[in-house]
Design a protein around this motif. Structure first.
Motif: not given
Ligand code: FES
Ligand code: FES
Length: 161
Positions: A102-107, A139-142
Motif C-alpha cells: 500500500l502507499q496512500c491507503g485509499f484502496c 489501486c492507483r499507487c502500487t
Molecule cells: S495505495 Fe493508493 S490507491 Fe492503492
C-alpha cells in the motif's frame, strides 16, 4: 398519498455487533456504514461500482457497498476492516505491511477484504487466481506487484487447519 421520505429498517450484524438502523430507503450500504454508523474505512471512490474502494464482505463475499442498497443488507453479516482482527485478518494486514502493498491507503480496505475472501476460499492461490479475485479492486499507487506479493506472503503464513 405516497410517503415523501420513505425509510427502511435494517437489522444486520456488523463486525459481530447487532445493529438496527432506520435510514432513508434510498440509502446505499455505503451510506449506512459511513453516514449512519461512522465506519469510515469504507471509502468512496468512483461510486459507480468500478474501483472497489468501498468493498465490504457480506456473508463472506465481497460486495461494492456503493452498488448495494442498505435494505439489501437486512439480515446479513457485514465485515469491514474494523472487524479484521481474527487470525487470518492479522496475517493479511501484516503481509500487506511487510510487503509494502500500500502507499496512500485509499484502496487498502477493499483489497484486504477481497484478500480475506480469496484466502478463505483458496488457501494457496496461484498468481492468476489472485489477479482474478482482486480484479474488482483498483489501486492507483502500487502497480499491483507488491499487493500480489503480499497476498502470496499471507497465503504462505495462513494454515486453515
Ligand atoms: S495505495 Fe493508493 S490507491 Fe492503492
Ligand atoms: S466507490 Fe464503490 S466501487 Fe468505487
Amino acid at each position: 398519498m405516497s410517503q415523501q421520505n420513505p425509510t427502511t429498517t435494517v437489522t444486520a450484524t456488523i463486525n459481530d455487533s447487532e445493529i438496527d438502523a432506520t435510514v432513508p430507503s434510498r440509502y446505499l450500504l455505503s451510506d449506512l456504514l459511513r453516514r449512519e454508523l461512522d465506519i469510515t474505512s469504507v471509502k468512496r471512490g468512483c461510486e459507480t461500482g468500478k474501483c472497489g474502494a468501498c468493498t465490504v464482505l457480506m456473508d463472506g463475499d465481497p460486495v461494492k457497498s456503493c452498488s448495494v442498497l442498505a435494505a439489501q443488507a437486512d439480515g446479513t453479516g457485514i465485515e469491514t476492516i474494523e472487524g479484521l482482527d481474527d487470525e487470518l485478518g492479522e496475517i493479511i494486514k501484516n503481509a500487506y505491511s511487510r510487503n509494502h502493498g500500500l502507499q496512500c491507503g485509499f484502496c487498502t480496505s477493499g483489497f484486504l477484504l477481497s484478500t480475506k475472501s480469496l484466502l478463505e476460499d483458496v488457501s494457496d492461490p496461484s498468481r492468476d487466481e489472485i489477479r482474478e479475485r482482486l480484479q474488482g479492486n483498483i489501486c492507483r499507487c502500487t502497480g499491483y506487484t507488491r499487493i500480489i506479493e503480499a497476498v502470496e506472503d499471507a497465503a504462505v503464513r495462513y494454515d486453515p487447519e
